[in-house]
Design an enzyme around this catalytic site. Structure first.
Site, PDB file in Angstrom:
ATOM      1  N   CYS A   2       0.866  -1.180   0.000  1.00 36.03           N
ATOM      2  CA  CYS A   2       0.000   0.000   0.000  1.00 36.03           C
ATOM      3  C   CYS A   2       0.903   1.230   0.000  1.00 36.03           C
ATOM      4  O   CYS A   2       2.109   1.136   0.116  1.00 36.03           O
ATOM      5  CB  CYS A   2      -0.882   0.011   1.252  1.00 36.03           C
ATOM      6  N   ARG A  27       1.415   1.650  -5.920  1.00 33.82           N
ATOM      7  CA  ARG A  27       1.638   0.677  -4.846  1.00 33.82           C
ATOM      8  C   ARG A  27       0.356  -0.066  -4.471  1.00 33.82           C
ATOM      9  O   ARG A  27       0.398  -1.025  -3.695  1.00 33.82           O
ATOM     10  CB  ARG A  27       2.197   1.376  -3.606  1.00 33.82           C
ATOM     11  N   TRP A  75      -3.685  -1.786  -1.296  1.00 37.32           N
ATOM     12  CA  TRP A  75      -3.655  -3.041  -2.044  1.00 37.32           C
ATOM     13  C   TRP A  75      -4.201  -4.072  -1.069  1.00 37.32           C
ATOM     14  O   TRP A  75      -3.568  -4.378  -0.054  1.00 37.32           O
ATOM     15  CB  TRP A  75      -2.233  -3.418  -2.472  1.00 37.32           C
ATOM     16  N   ASN A  99       0.716  -0.050   6.058  1.00 41.64           N
ATOM     17  CA  ASN A  99       1.206  -0.803   4.897  1.00 41.64           C
ATOM     18  C   ASN A  99       1.907  -2.042   5.448  1.00 41.64           C
ATOM     19  O   ASN A  99       2.899  -1.921   6.167  1.00 41.64           O
ATOM     20  CB  ASN A  99       2.197   0.048   4.096  1.00 41.64           C
ATOM     21  N   GLY A 100       1.373  -3.213   5.146  1.00 38.45           N
ATOM     22  CA  GLY A 100       1.967  -4.439   5.680  1.00 38.45           C
ATOM     23  C   GLY A 100       0.880  -5.416   6.103  1.00 38.45           C
ATOM     24  O   GLY A 100      -0.284  -5.272   5.699  1.00 38.45           O
ATOM     25  N   GLU A 482      10.088 -13.786 -19.648  1.00 39.12           N
ATOM     26  CA  GLU A 482       9.815 -12.369 -19.391  1.00 39.12           C
ATOM     27  C   GLU A 482       8.732 -11.839 -20.330  1.00 39.12           C
ATOM     28  O   GLU A 482       7.836 -11.103 -19.923  1.00 39.12           O
ATOM     29  CB  GLU A 482      11.102 -11.540 -19.535  1.00 39.12           C
ATOM     30  N   LYS A 486       5.106 -10.228 -19.162  1.00 38.13           N
ATOM     31  CA  LYS A 486       4.647  -8.897 -19.568  1.00 38.13           C
ATOM     32  C   LYS A 486       3.236  -8.983 -20.141  1.00 38.13           C
ATOM     33  O   LYS A 486       2.348  -8.213 -19.804  1.00 38.13           O
ATOM     34  CB  LYS A 486       5.602  -8.280 -20.617  1.00 38.13           C
ATOM     35  N   GLU A 489       0.532  -9.942 -17.333  1.00 43.89           N
ATOM     36  CA  GLU A 489       0.256  -8.999 -16.240  1.00 43.89           C
ATOM     37  C   GLU A 489      -0.443  -7.738 -16.704  1.00 43.89           C
ATOM     38  O   GLU A 489      -1.131  -7.086 -15.903  1.00 43.89           O
ATOM     39  CB  GLU A 489       1.531  -8.691 -15.455  1.00 43.89           C
ATOM     40  N   HIS A 505       7.488 -32.659 -24.387  1.00 47.48           N
ATOM     41  CA  HIS A 505       7.345 -33.378 -23.115  1.00 47.48           C
ATOM     42  C   HIS A 505       6.026 -33.031 -22.423  1.00 47.48           C
ATOM     43  O   HIS A 505       5.869 -33.261 -21.228  1.00 47.48           O
ATOM     44  CB  HIS A 505       8.540 -33.062 -22.203  1.00 47.48           C
ATOM     45  N   LYS A 601       3.090  -2.229  -7.670  1.00 45.54           N
ATOM     46  CA  LYS A 601       4.465  -2.089  -8.128  1.00 45.54           C
ATOM     47  C   LYS A 601       5.486  -2.662  -7.165  1.00 45.54           C
ATOM     48  O   LYS A 601       6.475  -3.283  -7.563  1.00 45.54           O
ATOM     49  CB  LYS A 601       4.765  -0.609  -8.377  1.00 45.54           C
TER      50      LYS A 601
HETATM   51  C1  AGP Z   1       7.061  -7.146 -13.197  1.00 47.90           C
HETATM   52  O1  AGP Z   1       6.565  -6.485 -14.262  1.00 47.90           O
HETATM   53  C2  AGP Z   1       6.223  -7.132 -12.007  1.00 47.90           C
HETATM   54  N1  AGP Z   1       5.872  -5.849 -11.618  1.00 47.90           N
HETATM   55  C3  AGP Z   1       6.782  -7.958 -10.851  1.00 47.90           C
HETATM   56  O2  AGP Z   1       6.932  -9.271 -11.293  1.00 47.90           O
HETATM   57  C4  AGP Z   1       8.120  -7.471 -10.287  1.00 47.90           C
HETATM   58  O3  AGP Z   1       9.140  -7.731 -11.172  1.00 47.90           O
HETATM   59  C5  AGP Z   1       8.402  -8.203  -8.973  1.00 47.90           C
HETATM   60  O4  AGP Z   1       7.377  -7.885  -8.068  1.00 47.90           O
HETATM   61  C6  AGP Z   1       9.757  -7.819  -8.392  1.00 47.90           C
HETATM   62  O5  AGP Z   1       9.776  -6.487  -8.060  1.00 47.90           O
HETATM   63  P1  AGP Z   1      11.161  -5.787  -7.673  1.00 47.90           P
HETATM   64  O6  AGP Z   1      12.049  -5.852  -8.871  1.00 47.90           O
HETATM   65  O7  AGP Z   1      10.773  -4.398  -7.299  1.00 47.90           O
HETATM   66  O8  AGP Z   1      11.735  -6.548  -6.515  1.00 47.90           O
END
Ligand code: AGP
Length: 606
Positions: A2, A27, A75, A99-100, A482, A486, A489, A505, A601
């Site tokens: 958050c 966040r 969040w 936050n937590g 990767e 992308k 998400e 497999h 994020k």
């Molecule tokens: C990636 O696009 C995502 N936002 C997520 O997988 C991110 O890479 C992951 O949470 C790690 O975050 P960080 O690099 O801030 O540790």
């Protein structure tokens, strides 16, 4: 996960709080709320479900000129996104934003018989606990400190009381908190982006630290109320860096600015004439670098995939070196053993990811040297590692990480070159990497310029699919992972990455008209193997989008040719096309590209 803010000073708090929440919205954006208190102790609470823009509408209807307040953008972890679960939470005279996660909230809740709970959150339990300890002879700080001794879990909190409307009490354990020291005002935030334009002087709170914040003073103490000295630092983020600068989305801006951000990553570190690398912040001697025998790379999500791609290069660069790449959320609970002469690379854009931070602490406890590959300056992981590399990609606002990935992989390759140099590797080993790193920004520029329209057209061609397979060999495999991340998400298409060789497999059974397949076909020594995999899918009527840097024939439904003469670093150029492709599919689907559903994020909870 958050975002929390706080303000006490001479200016009107409401707009400063909502302005700060807008900066922290990446966040978490399930709900938002603020509480402000006037000098007589009358509180004014505004909350709304959804984004800060919803809260703005509520605040507009109940403007006041109060000078103190706290705010939160959520969040959701405990309790669905709703107004009643939105922060701030009230108990008696106190209001709290958090936050937590309070892990033992159920046990505590059972004891708090005098409080009538209005929400399903763990946070309200903490508010009620503080209130139960906040009798008329007790200072707010003491009630908060006593309560925190009873909780287990993680927190960054800010607390105000209608009985003491001149102060904000804050505390941190596990979740980031920064205190901006202004002229006759104090601003509290989960990260520096909310302080921009208010002050450049800040105190980074460490775990176990609390503070009493008033307009003219910040007093640091520990939970036992022992005074602590405050280290005021300068934060170096400019306003421009956190604005869209004319782009429709932060994601597109961050994809398009990679040539510039990558040049910042490489700047002063690539010695092209000597074909060498010089990294300043490692805090390691040449002998210590020479003695490295094993590297463990730890991260989550895109950071983990950056580590996986880098591991292929590190093995090729440093003779005899063994490398493993681990997912932080699993590794932290494994009874792992790290061989002697291990160095751990701790990869994180935000530098706050809870699982990665926990791994760092576990690894440090074993006396293993830790190096951070970090973007966010001053972040917790950056503060706790033994050394490292700031990737200097600038603030990354969009939840989907793009420019940080390119810079993280490049930083780890530079580290590999420096280790190879320390081990006496000849220039013939390192020069190719140094030369290609130096040319990578312009090669990425070429893709962004020449391929952006094609990326949009190809994206529109595949936007209707609900399922996708991403396939690659060697360095193409982590790049495929990767690419799949992308897409899923931001477009919500079910996408998974696999090694091409794994197709037969099991995965091949998935191939039907519901799926399209993205094949990364690198023009390398495994080209023919990649083509065999592609033929296997063609034979089952697959819908293949092949992305290749080869000029050779590739038989697929759609072939995208990436013109680059980079060899070893071609995957990083190809990945930029993947980023644009995913972006345009998400836009075509009308998704909130920068703030995809259910994500945030910086993942500061487990
Ligand atoms: C990636 O696009 C995502 N936002 C997520 O997988 C991110 O890479 C992951 O949470 C790690 O975050 P960080 O690099 O801030 O540790």
């Amino acid at each position: 996960m958050c975002g929390i803010v706080g303000y006490v000073g001479g200016r009107e708090a409401q707009n400063i709080l909502t302005g700060g929440l807008r900066r922290l919205e990446y966040r978490g954006y399930d709900s938002a709320g603020i509480i402000t208190i006037d000098d007589k102790g009358t509180a004014s609470l505004q909350r709304a479900v959804g984004k800060v823009s919803e809260l703005d509408a509520v605040v507009e209807k109940s403007k006041n000129s109060n000078h103190i307040g706290i705010g939160h953008t959520r969040w959701a972890t405990h309790g669905i996104p709703s107004e009643r679960n939105a922060h701030p939470h009230k108990a008696g005279d106190i209001y709290l934003v958090h936050n937590g996660i309070i892990e033992n909230y159920k046990e505590l809740k059972a004891e708090l018989k005098n409080h009538e709970f209005a929400s399903d959150t763990d946070t309200e339990v903490l508010a009620a606990l503080i209130d139960s300890l906040y009798d008329k002879d007790t200072e707010l700080f003491d009630a908060v400190a006593q309560a925190l001794k009873l909780v287990t879990g993680t927190y960054g909190i800010a607390v105000v009381s209608t009985r003491q409307p001149e102060q904000i009490v804050v505390a941190r354990s596990g979740s980031p908190l920064i205190i901006g020291v202004g002229d006759g005002e104090t601003i509290i935030a989960s990260d520096a982006s909310a302080l921009i334009g208010h002050t450049t002087k800040a105190i980074y709170l460490n775990d176990g630290e609390m503070a009493i914040c008033t307009a003219d003073n910040v007093e640091l103490r520990d939970l036992a109320a022992q005074p602590l000295s405050a280290k005021v630092e300068t934060i170096e983020v400019d306003m421009q860096a956190i604005q869209k600068q004319g782009y429709d989305h932060f994601l597109l801006k961050e994809i398009m600015e990679q040539p510039t951000t990558l040049r910042s990553t490489l700047s002063g570190r690539i010695l092209l004439d000597q074909k060498q690398v010089r990294l300043g912040g490692l805090n390691m001697t040449a002998d210590e670098l020479r003695d490295i025998e094993h590297i463990t790379i730890v991260g989550c999500g895109t950071a983990y995939y950056a580590g996986m791609l880098a591991s292929y290069y590190l093995e090729k660069l440093v003779d005899g070196l063994t490398v493993d790449v681990v997912i932080a959320s699993e590794f932290r609970y494994r009874s792992f053993h790290l061989p002697k002469n291990t160095v751990a690379l701790v990869v994180s854009q935000s530098g706050e990811t809870a699982d990665t931070l926990a791994c760092l602490r576990e690894i440090k406890q074993r006396g293993v040297r830790t190096l951070g590959i970090i973007n966010a300056v001053g972040s917790t992981i950056a503060r706790e590692v033994d050394g490292g590399i700031y990737v200097h990609a600038g603030p990354e606002i969009s939840v989907a990480s793009t420019k940080a990935f390119t810079s993280q992989v490049s930083a780890m390759i530079m580290f590999g070159v420096q280790v190879a140099q320390a081990k006496g590797a000849g220039i013939e080993v390192t020069s190719k990497y140094v030369e290609e790193l130096a040319r990578l920004p312009e090669e990425i520029e070429k893709v962004l310029t020449n391929k952006k329209d094609e990326a949009k057209a190809v994206a529109e061609k595949y936007a209707e699919y609900d399922h996708a397979l991403y396939l690659g060999r060697d360095t193409g495999f982590p790049t495929a992972l990767e690419g799949a991340l992308k897409l899923k998400e931001i477009s919500y298409v079910h996408a998974d990455g696999y090694p091409t060789g794994e197709l037969k497999h099991g995965t091949l059974a998935l191939v039907d008209d519901r799926f399209f397949e993205v094949f990364l076909v690198l023009d390398d020594w495994l080209f023919d193997k990649s083509i065999s995999g592609l033929s296997e899918v063609n034979a089952r009527g697959g819908h293949i989008l092949a992305i290749t840097n080869s000029k050779k024939e590739v038989d697929a439904e759609t072939v995208v040719r990436i013109e680059t003469d980079l060899e070893v670093l071609a995957p990083l150029v190809i990945n930029v096309f993947q980023q644009l492709f995913a972006y345009h599919i998400a836009v075509a689907k009308g998704n909130n590209v920068d703030q995809p559903r259910n994500l945030a994020k910086s993942v500061t909870v487990e």
